[in-house]
Scaffold this active site. Structure first.
Site, PDB file in Angstrom:
ATOM      1  N   THR A  89       0.841  -1.196   0.000  1.00 28.02           N
ATOM      2  CA  THR A  89       0.000   0.000   0.000  1.00 28.02           C
ATOM      3  C   THR A  89       0.878   1.249   0.000  1.00 28.02           C
ATOM      4  O   THR A  89       1.996   1.245   0.502  1.00 28.02           O
ATOM      5  CB  THR A  89      -0.941   0.020   1.216  1.00 28.02           C
ATOM      6  OG1 THR A  89      -0.188   0.163   2.424  1.00 28.02           O
ATOM      7  CG2 THR A  89      -1.770  -1.257   1.276  1.00 28.02           C
ATOM      8  N   SER A  98       2.415   2.703  -2.537  1.00 27.68           N
ATOM      9  CA  SER A  98       3.671   2.260  -3.158  1.00 27.68           C
ATOM     10  C   SER A  98       4.027   2.983  -4.448  1.00 27.68           C
ATOM     11  O   SER A  98       4.786   2.467  -5.268  1.00 27.68           O
ATOM     12  CB  SER A  98       3.614   0.752  -3.413  1.00 27.68           C
ATOM     13  OG  SER A  98       2.397   0.364  -4.016  1.00 27.68           O
ATOM     14  N   GLY A 137       8.619   6.739  -2.566  1.00 28.37           N
ATOM     15  CA  GLY A 137       9.237   6.571  -1.262  1.00 28.37           C
ATOM     16  C   GLY A 137       9.500   5.145  -0.854  1.00 28.37           C
ATOM     17  O   GLY A 137       9.870   4.292  -1.667  1.00 28.37           O
ATOM     18  N   TYR A 166       1.094  11.752  14.646  1.00 30.95           N
ATOM     19  CA  TYR A 166       1.751  10.759  13.802  1.00 30.95           C
ATOM     20  C   TYR A 166       2.349   9.649  14.663  1.00 30.95           C
ATOM     21  O   TYR A 166       2.164   8.458  14.384  1.00 30.95           O
ATOM     22  CB  TYR A 166       2.834  11.445  12.973  1.00 30.95           C
ATOM     23  CG  TYR A 166       3.734  10.502  12.201  1.00 30.95           C
ATOM     24  CD1 TYR A 166       3.291   9.908  11.029  1.00 30.95           C
ATOM     25  CD2 TYR A 166       5.038  10.239  12.631  1.00 30.95           C
ATOM     26  CE1 TYR A 166       4.121   9.057  10.308  1.00 30.95           C
ATOM     27  CE2 TYR A 166       5.869   9.389  11.919  1.00 30.95           C
ATOM     28  CZ  TYR A 166       5.406   8.799  10.764  1.00 30.95           C
ATOM     29  OH  TYR A 166       6.217   7.952  10.049  1.00 30.95           O
TER      30      TYR A 166
END
Length: 264
Positions: free
Chosen positions: A13, A15, A18, A154
């Protein structure tokens, strides 16, 4: 050691760029058939084309969907009902003062970073368990342990992923389905480099200087004293997806350059 994932299918996921892109590329290079996911078809197509430039024989498919919603996860499941390897990499981040983070932002981070992984794992692990083979990875972060004051929301999501990973591994005890968390540190991904470039422009310094300052000022305990590369994180992920990693499960595997100052 030669990692051969021929005959295996993987979903990664987030993808199209990065760390997720590097993992997808690494799995494809090891022989797996890989499904690329991203929010737009254009980004998915670009990622597939980029991998095929280096690996013309790579077996790739793509699904464009917003996995931060239940509907988006269902769209991926309908397009690709089964898989052997699930890499829950999708995630968003961004610095924000705790007192300015709204309820809506907390909910957005939870839905994208945590619930996407929960929904997909809940579906795909059933098939892995029936076949008695599978690999599930949750891409967490050193921020799960070393909560950044500028990104508390986060850090919360990454800590949650580690809890889910450990619990799911225990729920699959006695099977050949492994579940692990991967903990990257600051990595030269598209998002991180964009954030650093913006800071460099504000400070009137070069990108290189700002990268160095970022590590020294924000992650002073780093042993490697630099940002990792996406490929360095992907190497760990590809190994953990392999047959050779059959006794590695329930683990939090750090690829963060030694930032977390513990040996455990």
């Amino acid at each position: 050691m030669r990692i051969d994932l021929s005959g295996r299918h993987a979903i990664v996921t987030g993808s199209t760029a990065g760390i997720g892109f590097a993992i997808a590329k690494g799995l494809a290079n090891a022989g797996a058939e890989v499904t690329i996911s991203g929010r737009t078809q254009a980004r998915v197509d670009q990622a597939i084309e980029a991998i095929k430039q280096d690996h013309p024989d790579a077996r790739l498919s793509g699904v464009a969907a917003d996995l931060g919603s239940a509907e988006g996860c269902q769209a991926l499941i309908e397009a690709q009902p089964d898989t052997d390897i699930l890499i829950n990499n999708l995630g968003i981040f961004g610095p924000q003062d705790f007192f300015d983070i709204t309820d809506a932002t907390w909910e957005q981070f939870f839905q994208v970073n945590v619930m996407s992984a929960v929904r997909l794992s809940r579906h795909y692990v059933r098939g892995m368990k029936q076949r008695d083979w599978g690999r599930v990875q949750f891409i967490s972060s050193e921020s799960a342990l070393n909560i950044p004051t500028e990104m508390i929301h986060y850090g919360m999501t990454k800590t949650a992923l580690q809890s889910i990973s450990r619990g799911l591994a225990k729920a699959l005890a006695g099977t050949n389905v492994t579940v692990n968390a991967i903990l990257p540190g600051p990595t030269r991904s598209e998002g991180v480099l964009g954030m650093i470039a913006e800071a460099a422009e504000e400070e009137g310094v070069s990108q290189e200087e700002m990268e160095s300052r970022f590590t020294q000022e924000n992650r002073p305990s780093s042993i490697i004293q630099r940002l990792a590369t996406p490929d360095e994180v992907a190497h760990m992920s590809v190994y953990v997806a392999s047959e050779q990693a059959s006794a590695t499960t329930g683990a939090a595997l750090r690829v963060e350059g030694g930032i977390v100052d513990t040996m455990a």
